[in-house]
Motif scaffolding. Structure first.
Motif: not given
Length: 337
Positions: A281-284, A114-133
């Motif tokens: 990690l280096l990009r972050w 009936r239910r799935l709770v999934m751990r993911s990560s904010a790392a899916v957004y990447g890290s870039s100098p052109r990221d939104p604030a």
């Protein structure tokens, strides 16, 4: 708020022998409405799990489908993702991606699910100098992760979306966590802070966010016992600059040109138990990342107990300021500069 479906009765927690999995299992077994909590992992836990039933099973094998079917599992909390690999990259990808595929296939086939709770990560957004604030859950990465755990998380989320299309009756919650901190947390970032002299990327002072382990456990508990389908960013309010974090932790630091920082990664392998500095990690550490958590706050009508600063302060208080292997490790860094 979403309407409440059938309550969770038989809950399976994957990765139960790790810090987060064990804590979530303990939180769930305290709920009188949950009849059984089953913890699955490939190795036994090092501490007692209370009334949680431990089952030794590898989610990459058909054994996980047999367990879900035979136990009548109706709720799966998937935490068995490797974030700080100490094994070869190919093995890590197999654990994260192939293991999740097998688990999701088992969930799809089970009529009890009936239910799935999934751990993911904010790392899916990447890290870039052109990221939104600030990243919202609807934002796409400016530069998609190309390697490591971040790429695994992107692939895993894709497979979860596939499951949602095939089983529209399931309540699926995907949680994109910021970096965990707090007493007992062991991660690439906490090991980075344990270096004798902490290298920073010359010319950069990234904005960082953290989530306290207590708040992370509470979010996972709420998502398990309540019905909150959707994708949610999870982080403490506010941000810390890396320079602020290092000062508050009492850690000596040295700016290193980006092309040379792999030397510090080599030192990390020798002295802090790290697996080197991964590209993500280096990009972050150069560009940071900040996520918007208003969606989670509205859904749960809840705010984290710890904001980013307080979460980091609790981590420092438990660890002790200035802790880290010094001596010959510091000399090693100095000799290579």
């Amino acid at each position: 708020m979403s309407s409440t479906p059938a309550a969770a009765r038989v809950v399976l927690v994957t990765g139960v022998s790790r810090f987060l999995g064990a804590r979530v299992a303990h939180a769930l077994q305290a709920d009188p409405g949950i009849e059984r909590v089953i913890g699955a992992d490939t190795v036994p836990p090092t501490a007692p799990l209370g009334r949680t039933e431990f089952v030794r099973v590898d989610i990459r094998t058909p054994g996980i489908a047999n367990l879900i079917a035979s136990a009548g599992v109706d709720t799966v909390v998937h935490l068995n993702l490797v974030t700080s690999p100490s094994v070869p990259r190919a093995k890590v990808k197999e654990l994260n991606v192939i293991g999740t595929m097998q688990l999701l296939a088992a969930c799809q086939r089970s009529p009890d699910m009936r239910r799935l709770v999934m751990r993911s990560s904010a790392a899916v957004y990447g890290s870039s100098p052109r990221d939104p604030a600030v990243f919202t859950e609807l934002d796409e990465p400016v530069e998609a992760p190309e390697s490591g755990y971040a790429k695994d998380a992107v692939e895993v989320e894709g497979y979860v979306r596939g499951l949602m299309r095939r089983r529209s009756d399931l309540a699926v919650s995907v949680l994109r966590f910021a970096n965990f901190v707090g007493p007992g947390v062991d991660s690439p970032f906490t090991r980075y802070l344990g270096l004798p002299v902490v290298p920073t990327v010359l010319g950069f002072d990234p904005r960082l966010q953290f989530v306290h382990a207590d708040d992370g456990v509470e979010v996972l508990r709420r998502m398990t016992v309540e019905d909150h389908p959707g994708c949610f960013n999870v982080a403490g309010d506010g941000v810390l600059l890396l320079s602020q974090a290092l000062r508050r932790a009492g850690r000596p630091s040295v700016p290193v040109p980006a092309p040379s920082i792999s030397v510090a990664g080599d030192m990390g392998r020798r002295f802090a138990g790290m697996s080197g500095f991964s590209p993500e990690l280096l990009r972050w550490l150069a560009h940071g990342r900040v996520v918007d958590t208003s969606g989670l706050a509205r859904e749960l009508a809840w705010r984290p107990k710890y904001d980013t600063e307080a979460a980091f302060a609790d981590f420092v208080a438990a660890r002790g300021p200035g802790r880290g292997p010094l001596g010959r490790a510091a000399a090693a860094l100095g000799s290579r500069r």
